[in-house]
Motif scaffolding. Structure first.
Motif, mmCIF file in Angstrom:
data_model
loop_
_atom_site.group_PDB
_atom_site.id
_atom_site.type_symbol
_atom_site.label_atom_id
_atom_site.label_comp_id
_atom_site.label_asym_id
_atom_site.label_seq_id
_atom_site.Cartn_x
_atom_site.Cartn_y
_atom_site.Cartn_z
ATOM 1 N N GLU A 65 44.412 40.680 53.579
ATOM 2 C CA GLU A 65 44.897 41.478 52.586
ATOM 3 C C GLU A 65 46.134 40.530 51.721
ATOM 4 O O GLU A 65 46.187 40.756 50.621
ATOM 5 N N ALA A 66 46.306 39.473 52.395
ATOM 6 C CA ALA A 66 47.381 38.505 51.711
ATOM 7 C C ALA A 66 46.567 37.762 50.759
ATOM 8 O O ALA A 66 47.190 36.951 49.802
ATOM 9 N N ALA A 67 45.260 37.290 51.118
ATOM 10 C CA ALA A 67 44.752 36.412 50.224
ATOM 11 C C ALA A 67 43.582 36.970 49.149
ATOM 12 O O ALA A 67 42.998 37.981 49.459
ATOM 13 N N ARG A 68 43.861 36.343 47.936
ATOM 14 C CA ARG A 68 42.906 36.902 46.761
ATOM 15 C C ARG A 68 41.694 36.256 46.983
ATOM 16 O O ARG A 68 41.588 35.268 47.392
ATOM 17 N N ALA A 69 40.619 37.014 46.793
ATOM 18 C CA ALA A 69 39.368 36.408 46.910
ATOM 19 C C ALA A 69 38.687 35.700 45.645
ATOM 20 O O ALA A 69 38.405 36.435 44.661
ATOM 21 N N GLY A 70 38.784 34.509 45.628
ATOM 22 C CA GLY A 70 38.449 33.811 44.802
ATOM 23 C C GLY A 70 38.925 34.203 43.293
ATOM 24 O O GLY A 70 40.097 34.087 42.963
ATOM 25 N N ARG A 71 37.976 34.174 42.485
ATOM 26 C CA ARG A 71 38.087 34.536 40.905
ATOM 27 C C ARG A 71 38.169 36.028 40.710
ATOM 28 O O ARG A 71 38.417 36.349 39.438
ATOM 29 N N VAL A 72 37.992 36.790 41.660
ATOM 30 C CA VAL A 72 38.061 38.235 41.389
ATOM 31 C C VAL A 72 39.563 38.717 41.519
ATOM 32 O O VAL A 72 40.382 37.948 41.970
#
Length: 355
Positions: A29-36
């Motif tokens: 949940e804490a990490a944004r998935a790449g460019r999305v």
């Protein structure tokens, strides 16, 4: 050409699940998935949402819109639980693909408002691979899917994209996730399911690069043919499609269509264009029928439908066909479809139809 859709979905899901399991103890949940714009947790959940949605479209034979349902994770579902949901929805799509008849098409908005089973398989594989890549970027992990999976996607739903030497890098570039030398960055993209036109007795099904490659090597292109098919002209036209695709100049709507009989889902011939329209809006059309299917009006019926579709476009003003002087049957086909003879020489007879 064996139906590999279900098998490829299984492989793609297995590849993504292996990645997710390697990071099951991380904070998704804490990490944004790449460019999305989603977190890694949201993106993993979205993979499952896509897989079950595609299964639902096919199973429900949806015609005009998405089937109105969604999956909701139980409160407290952890990363291991999400992985289980991804695996389960993958099985559901795979099973649906394997049990759905070839001729079934269901609603999907891009670009012609429907897709066949192979299209849904390719979209499912694309969603799994691309979002696994996004999650890997967000978590700082390496991800490299099996090489034949990007190839499967590109040759089915990216027929307008020139394939690079590295198919995975090509797919990432085509979806705005990477760079390729000599090509501008992609900021907007859509995949391209094949175009299908219907007549009273036939469907004209656009041939993908994957089908064209199979036809050029003696295969069926994924179709069941009447006895004697496919005719050599269909195989030759498939070679033209494949060359255009590899050169990056293929316009799939101006490629070839296989003529499939509604009554028994058997292919009876091929019809299509020799390329996109020129600067004056002229485009050449050609066709052939398996010998046993001739004399029943199929070619005339298909030519009328394809001509009507083409001339309704802004970029087409004139259709033309060149026919051998001795081919009286083919001359009758174009005449019945509304074409008129405009010239004649030792090369043959030229016919035209204008908008």
């Amino acid at each position: 050409m064996a139906d590999m859709g279900g098998e490829r979905v299984t492989e793609a899901v297995g590849s993504a699940v292996a990645l997710l399991r390697s990071a099951v103890d991380r904070d998704w949940e804490a990490a944004r998935a790449g460019r999305v714009e989603w977190s890694c947790r949201q993106t993993a959940t979205h993979i499952a949402e896509d897989l079950i949605a595609y299964a639902g479209q096919l199973a429900g034979r949806a015609e005009d819109a998405y089937v109105p349902f969604e999956i909701v994770l139980e409160e407290g579902t952890d990363n291991a639980g999400i992985i289980q949901v991804v695996e389960t929805t993958g099985v559901l799509l795979t099973t649906t693909l394997r049990t759905t008849p070839r001729a079934v098409r269901a609603f999907h908005p891009y670009p012609f408002r429907d897709a066949n089973t192979e299209g849904f398989a390719a979209m499912g594989v694309a969603e799994v691979l691309l979002h696994a890549h996004d999650i890997a970027e967000g978590l700082g992990l390496a991800y490299q899917p099996p090489a034949h999976l990007p190839e499967f996607v590109l040759t089915r739903i990216f027929p307008h994209v020139q394939p690079g030497a590295d198919r995975w890098r090509t797919l990432l570039w085509a979806t705005g996730r990477g760079e390729l030398p000599g090509r501008p960055p992609v900021t907007e993209w859509r995949w391209n399911n094949n175009l299908v036109l219907a007549t009273d007795r036939l469907t004209l099904e656009g041939v993908t690069p994957a089908s064209a490659a199979d036809l050029t090597t003696g295969g069926t292109g994924g179709f069941d043919w009447v006895v004697g098919g496919p005719y050599q002209g269909t195989r030759d036209a498939s070679g033209m499609i494949l060359k255009a695709y590899e050169a990056g100049v293929h316009r799939p709507e101006f490629g070839m269509f296989v003529l499939v009989r509604e009554e028994d889902d058997l292919a009876v011939g091929g019809m299509g264009f020799h390329g996109p329209p020129d600067e004056e809006g002229r485009v050449e059309i050609g066709y052939d029928l398996v010998e046993g299917a001739r004399g029943r009006g199929y070619a005339t019926e298909a030519l009328r439908a394809l001509s009507e579709w083409a001339l309704a476009r802004n970029d087409v003003r004139t259709l033309f066909a060149t026919i051998d002087a001795g081919n009286v049957r083919s001359q009758g086909v174009v005449t019945r479809a509304g074409f008129r003879k405009v010239s004649e020489d030792e090369e043959g007879l030229a016919y035209e139809l204008g908008g």
